[in-house]
Design a protein around this motif. Sequence first.
Motif, short mmCIF file in Angstrom:
data_model
loop_
_atom_site.label_atom_id
_atom_site.label_comp_id
_atom_site.label_asym_id
_atom_site.label_seq_id
_atom_site.Cartn_x
_atom_site.Cartn_y
_atom_site.Cartn_z
N CYS A 70 1.03 -1.26 -0.01
CA CYS A 70 0.02 0.04 0.08
C CYS A 70 0.82 1.18 0.11
O CYS A 70 1.90 1.12 0.69
CB CYS A 70 -0.92 -0.07 1.16
SG CYS A 70 -2.29 -1.01 1.18
N LEU A 71 0.43 2.17 -0.73
CA LEU A 71 0.90 3.70 -0.26
C LEU A 71 0.09 4.15 0.99
O LEU A 71 -1.11 4.17 0.78
CB LEU A 71 0.74 4.58 -1.26
CG LEU A 71 1.79 4.34 -2.54
CD1 LEU A 71 1.41 5.30 -3.78
CD2 LEU A 71 3.20 4.82 -2.29
N ILE A 72 0.74 4.51 2.17
CA ILE A 72 0.43 5.15 3.24
C ILE A 72 0.57 6.44 3.05
O ILE A 72 1.47 6.97 2.99
CB ILE A 72 1.06 4.47 4.56
CG1 ILE A 72 0.24 4.92 5.70
CG2 ILE A 72 2.55 4.59 4.42
CD1 ILE A 72 0.60 4.15 6.89
N ALA A 73 -0.56 7.39 3.41
CA ALA A 73 -0.39 8.83 3.17
C ALA A 73 -1.06 9.38 4.31
O ALA A 73 -2.25 8.98 4.92
CB ALA A 73 -1.31 9.18 1.97
N THR A 74 -0.43 10.75 4.58
CA THR A 74 -0.81 11.34 5.84
C THR A 74 -0.54 12.92 5.45
O THR A 74 0.00 13.18 4.59
CB THR A 74 -0.03 11.18 7.01
OG1 THR A 74 1.52 11.37 6.69
CG2 THR A 74 -0.04 9.65 7.38
N ILE A 75 -0.95 13.87 6.55
CA ILE A 75 -0.86 15.06 6.14
C ILE A 75 -0.42 15.67 7.59
O ILE A 75 -0.85 15.25 8.71
CB ILE A 75 -2.03 16.01 5.74
CG1 ILE A 75 -1.66 17.20 5.25
CG2 ILE A 75 -3.22 15.99 6.78
CD1 ILE A 75 -2.71 18.06 4.46
N SER A 76 0.66 16.40 7.91
CA SER A 76 1.19 17.33 8.83
C SER A 76 0.35 18.13 9.57
O SER A 76 -0.39 18.57 8.96
CB SER A 76 2.76 17.46 8.70
OG SER A 76 2.52 18.80 8.24
N PRO A 77 0.44 18.55 10.89
CA PRO A 77 -0.33 19.72 11.51
C PRO A 77 -0.28 20.78 10.58
O PRO A 77 -0.96 21.66 10.65
CB PRO A 77 0.21 19.56 12.77
CG PRO A 77 0.74 18.28 13.18
CD PRO A 77 1.28 17.73 11.82
N ASN A 133 2.36 13.58 3.00
CA ASN A 133 3.38 12.60 3.01
C ASN A 133 2.82 11.18 2.48
O ASN A 133 1.73 10.75 2.78
CB ASN A 133 3.65 12.54 4.47
CG ASN A 133 5.15 11.51 4.66
OD1 ASN A 133 4.66 10.30 4.79
ND2 ASN A 133 6.24 12.06 4.80
N VAL A 134 3.78 10.54 1.63
CA VAL A 134 3.17 9.23 1.17
C VAL A 134 4.38 8.44 1.05
O VAL A 134 5.52 8.83 0.38
CB VAL A 134 2.41 9.39 -0.32
CG1 VAL A 134 2.88 10.01 -1.27
CG2 VAL A 134 1.60 8.21 -0.74
N THR A 135 4.23 7.30 1.28
CA THR A 135 5.38 6.07 1.31
C THR A 135 4.78 4.92 0.94
O THR A 135 3.86 4.49 1.59
CB THR A 135 6.28 6.51 2.53
OG1 THR A 135 7.47 5.78 2.42
CG2 THR A 135 5.42 5.97 3.79
N PRO A 136 5.51 3.92 0.25
CA PRO A 136 4.95 2.62 0.09
C PRO A 136 5.35 1.71 1.60
O PRO A 136 6.13 1.87 2.25
CB PRO A 136 5.94 2.12 -1.00
CG PRO A 136 7.35 2.71 -0.87
CD PRO A 136 7.02 4.24 -0.32
N ALA A 178 -6.91 13.01 6.22
CA ALA A 178 -5.66 12.56 5.12
C ALA A 178 -6.03 12.52 3.91
O ALA A 178 -7.05 12.10 3.32
CB ALA A 178 -5.16 11.38 5.97
N PRO A 179 -4.79 12.50 3.16
CA PRO A 179 -5.19 12.73 1.51
C PRO A 179 -5.19 11.19 1.01
O PRO A 179 -4.58 10.34 1.73
CB PRO A 179 -3.91 13.19 0.96
CG PRO A 179 -2.92 13.32 2.19
CD PRO A 179 -3.68 13.21 3.36
N TYR A 180 -5.92 11.16 0.05
CA TYR A 180 -5.72 9.61 -0.82
C TYR A 180 -4.70 9.83 -2.05
O TYR A 180 -4.57 10.92 -2.38
CB TYR A 180 -7.22 9.31 -1.17
CG TYR A 180 -8.04 8.93 -0.05
CD1 TYR A 180 -7.98 7.48 0.49
CD2 TYR A 180 -9.26 9.68 0.16
CE1 TYR A 180 -9.19 7.10 1.47
CE2 TYR A 180 -9.85 9.32 1.26
CZ TYR A 180 -10.06 7.97 1.90
OH TYR A 180 -10.88 7.70 2.83
N VAL A 181 -4.47 8.71 -2.46
CA VAL A 181 -3.60 8.71 -3.89
C VAL A 181 -4.54 8.56 -4.74
O VAL A 181 -5.23 7.35 -4.94
CB VAL A 181 -2.66 7.64 -3.71
CG1 VAL A 181 -1.91 7.65 -5.07
CG2 VAL A 181 -1.76 7.92 -2.66
N LYS A 182 -4.90 9.65 -5.68
CA LYS A 182 -6.16 9.24 -6.89
C LYS A 182 -5.90 8.26 -7.92
O LYS A 182 -6.78 7.72 -8.06
CB LYS A 182 -5.95 10.61 -7.60
CG LYS A 182 -6.87 10.91 -8.48
CD LYS A 182 -6.94 12.18 -9.16
CE LYS A 182 -7.82 12.41 -10.21
NZ LYS A 182 -9.22 12.48 -10.13
#
Lengths: 211, 211
Positions: B35-42, B47-50, B126-130
């Motif tokens: 999976c790509l795990i995606a987050t957003i900082s405060p 941020n997205v990483t496998p 949090a963001p998704y990967v389109k």
Amino acid sequence: MDMADKRFSSKSISLLDRQYRANLINSVTGFKSLCLIATISPNGISNVTPFSQVFHLGADPPLIGLVSRPLDVVRHTLENILATRHFTLNHVHETFLEKAHQAAAKWEISEFTACGLTEEFTSHPAPYVKESFIKMGLKFRERIDIPLNRTVLIVGEIVELILPKKIIGKDGYADIEKAGTLTVSGLDCYHKTDKIVRYSHPSTNEKPSAV
Amino acid sequence: MDMADKRFSSKSISLLDRQYRANLINSVTGFKSLCLIATISPNGISNVTPFSQVFHLGADPPLIGLVSRPLDVVRHTLENILATRHFTLNHVHETFLEKAHQAAAKWEISEFTACGLTEEFTSHPAPYVKESFIKMGLKFRERIDIPLNRTVLIVGEIVELILPKKIIGKDGYADIEKAGTLTVSGLDCYHKTDKIVRYSHPSTNEKPSAV
């Protein structure tokens, strides 16, 4: 393919039929490793069952985690692990997939006998599955209860590892596809794999290249 | 193929070169979800990483577990999850595999921008990967530290699930192979899958049949 989306919220997931939800959620968490987990009871009765909730926890020391419910079908496995402190994990290949699947039924006798799988012993206290090309002997290290959903996480350390010489690369990567290891999606769908590429270490300076 | 075995003991595993051991142990634990795990900082930096250390923890409530080291490359991901309590998991397909792999490099800017992946927002924080066909929005539920090897287990609950209607079967099984979801072996080898069979519920009375 028509990729029109279906969207589920927390609420709509909670309202799904129990079995539908189990199938759906087990599928979307992605492909899983597929092993036969084997144990022996303090009375010497061996037990083997397919298991897909195994995950890598670290390489030094070599640790794996596995998830069990206290009351699910692998209860004997969990009881045996806690009693004898040892178990094995054995990769599943297409040649004995049907037997591996059937080992999950509720047998009164050892699943080795019932399903036609062969026990094999080394100095490790738990039995291996002879038919498997990649086998790990593990020692129980820790039990972590997860109260959120009453699951139990078992941490095991690999104390013996047996695999074909030919699949081990110079850098230690073991080509499990070449050994015929399978993967599982959902609760009961089995797949072979087809390698796309092995990439070099990711870098900000250049695109990844095949290794 | 010549299937002559190589056997490793606890001792011989502990004496292996560090990177060799990492490759070997990561391979033998079997195929993993990718999976790509995606987050957003405060501060609003995404941020997205496998990530391949995600596992199914339960369907009711829908829980997943993920394993992280406090100091490894996904540290920003872990910090963001703990700060914002939300993250997403997005299946990886062959069309953007190279970009997904490269997102693991140490970028100074958002990996979305650096690697050419597209952020997509719903009401989930949090963001998704389109580019991904199967996406899960998760809420942080619990952190479990594993002192044995200083890893951290994060438990997340799926609060939003988005996937193509066409791959969902009548019983809830989602055909992730049809969606082109990939799997990973070792640290960096990527594979497509090739379905063998989906079996009926195992029974002691009859051999499994294809469903």
